[in-house]
Scaffold this motif. Sequence first.
Motif, PDB file in Angstrom:
ATOM      1  N   HIS A  31       0.814  -1.215   0.000  1.00 26.41           N
ATOM      2  CA  HIS A  31       0.000   0.000   0.000  1.00 26.41           C
ATOM      3  C   HIS A  31       0.851   1.270   0.000  1.00 26.41           C
ATOM      4  O   HIS A  31       0.310   2.361   0.202  1.00 26.41           O
ATOM      5  CB  HIS A  31      -0.926   0.001   1.222  1.00 26.41           C
ATOM      6  CG  HIS A  31      -1.891  -1.130   1.234  1.00 26.41           C
ATOM      7  ND1 HIS A  31      -3.083  -1.091   0.564  1.00 26.41           N
ATOM      8  CD2 HIS A  31      -1.825  -2.351   1.824  1.00 26.41           C
ATOM      9  CE1 HIS A  31      -3.732  -2.231   0.748  1.00 26.41           C
ATOM     10  NE2 HIS A  31      -2.982  -3.016   1.503  1.00 26.41           N
ATOM     11  N   SER A  33       3.028   4.569  -1.096  1.00 27.98           N
ATOM     12  CA  SER A  33       2.743   5.580  -2.113  1.00 27.98           C
ATOM     13  C   SER A  33       3.601   5.405  -3.359  1.00 27.98           C
ATOM     14  O   SER A  33       3.156   5.699  -4.469  1.00 27.98           O
ATOM     15  CB  SER A  33       2.925   6.983  -1.531  1.00 27.98           C
ATOM     16  OG  SER A  33       4.259   7.171  -1.110  1.00 27.98           O
ATOM     17  N   ARG A  36       1.977   2.644  -5.417  1.00 27.92           N
ATOM     18  CA  ARG A  36       0.725   3.156  -5.975  1.00 27.92           C
ATOM     19  C   ARG A  36       0.994   4.051  -7.174  1.00 27.92           C
ATOM     20  O   ARG A  36       0.363   3.925  -8.221  1.00 27.92           O
ATOM     21  CB  ARG A  36      -0.065   3.927  -4.911  1.00 27.92           C
ATOM     22  CG  ARG A  36      -0.679   3.058  -3.857  1.00 27.92           C
ATOM     23  CD  ARG A  36      -1.766   3.775  -3.069  1.00 27.92           C
ATOM     24  NE  ARG A  36      -1.464   5.153  -2.751  1.00 27.92           N
ATOM     25  CZ  ARG A  36      -1.079   5.591  -1.553  1.00 27.92           C
ATOM     26  NH1 ARG A  36      -0.936   4.750  -0.544  1.00 27.92           N
ATOM     27  NH2 ARG A  36      -0.841   6.869  -1.354  1.00 27.92           N
ATOM     28  N   PRO A  42      -4.428   1.564  -6.514  1.00 24.66           N
ATOM     29  CA  PRO A  42      -4.545   1.813  -5.078  1.00 24.66           C
ATOM     30  C   PRO A  42      -3.705   0.874  -4.207  1.00 24.66           C
ATOM     31  O   PRO A  42      -3.419   1.189  -3.056  1.00 24.66           O
ATOM     32  CB  PRO A  42      -6.029   1.640  -4.794  1.00 24.66           C
ATOM     33  CG  PRO A  42      -6.559   0.855  -5.926  1.00 24.66           C
ATOM     34  CD  PRO A  42      -5.677   1.114  -7.105  1.00 24.66           C
ATOM     35  N   LEU A 118      -4.790   3.786   1.317  1.00 24.02           N
ATOM     36  CA  LEU A 118      -5.756   4.849   1.054  1.00 24.02           C
ATOM     37  C   LEU A 118      -7.000   4.615   1.916  1.00 24.02           C
ATOM     38  O   LEU A 118      -7.459   3.476   2.042  1.00 24.02           O
ATOM     39  CB  LEU A 118      -6.142   4.864  -0.427  1.00 24.02           C
ATOM     40  CG  LEU A 118      -5.019   5.244  -1.386  1.00 24.02           C
ATOM     41  CD1 LEU A 118      -5.468   5.035  -2.827  1.00 24.02           C
ATOM     42  CD2 LEU A 118      -4.589   6.683  -1.160  1.00 24.02           C
TER      43      LEU A 118
END
Length: 137
Positions: A31, A33, A36, A42, A118
């Motif tokens: 997860h 950033s 992503r 996501p 997120l």
Amino acid sequence: MPNPSVLEGGCQCGSVRYRITGDPVMAALCHCSMCRRANAAPAVAWAMYQESQVVFPDNGPALYESSPGARRGFCARCGTQISFTAGYIPGLIDITIGSLDDPGRVPPTLHYWESKRLPWVHFADPLPRYPEFPPTE
């Protein structure tokens, strides 16, 4: 019948192909950033292998140093994200599960960088979740 301990995969256009022998060290949903952004998704499903388990028989992926000591491999023609290597995981390579020819054969077993998930993303699975990178021992 294909060998169950051998997996193959590649990019969308077929320019980059790979072959993996053996089981992954781990398979997980990330997860963070950086993943992503690199994958425009996501979360990203990765399978981690010893580098010696993964062979790119023809054209290997193009490499981008996304942060110091970390390289992301992708197809220079179609942009498919393929791999990730980093100095903090020497000798290991992550392969995007979605780039496998049969991604259903490598289910994730945990989530990591859950602290960066997120807020509108929820997975209804019972897998363990780690706020950052999971323990490797």
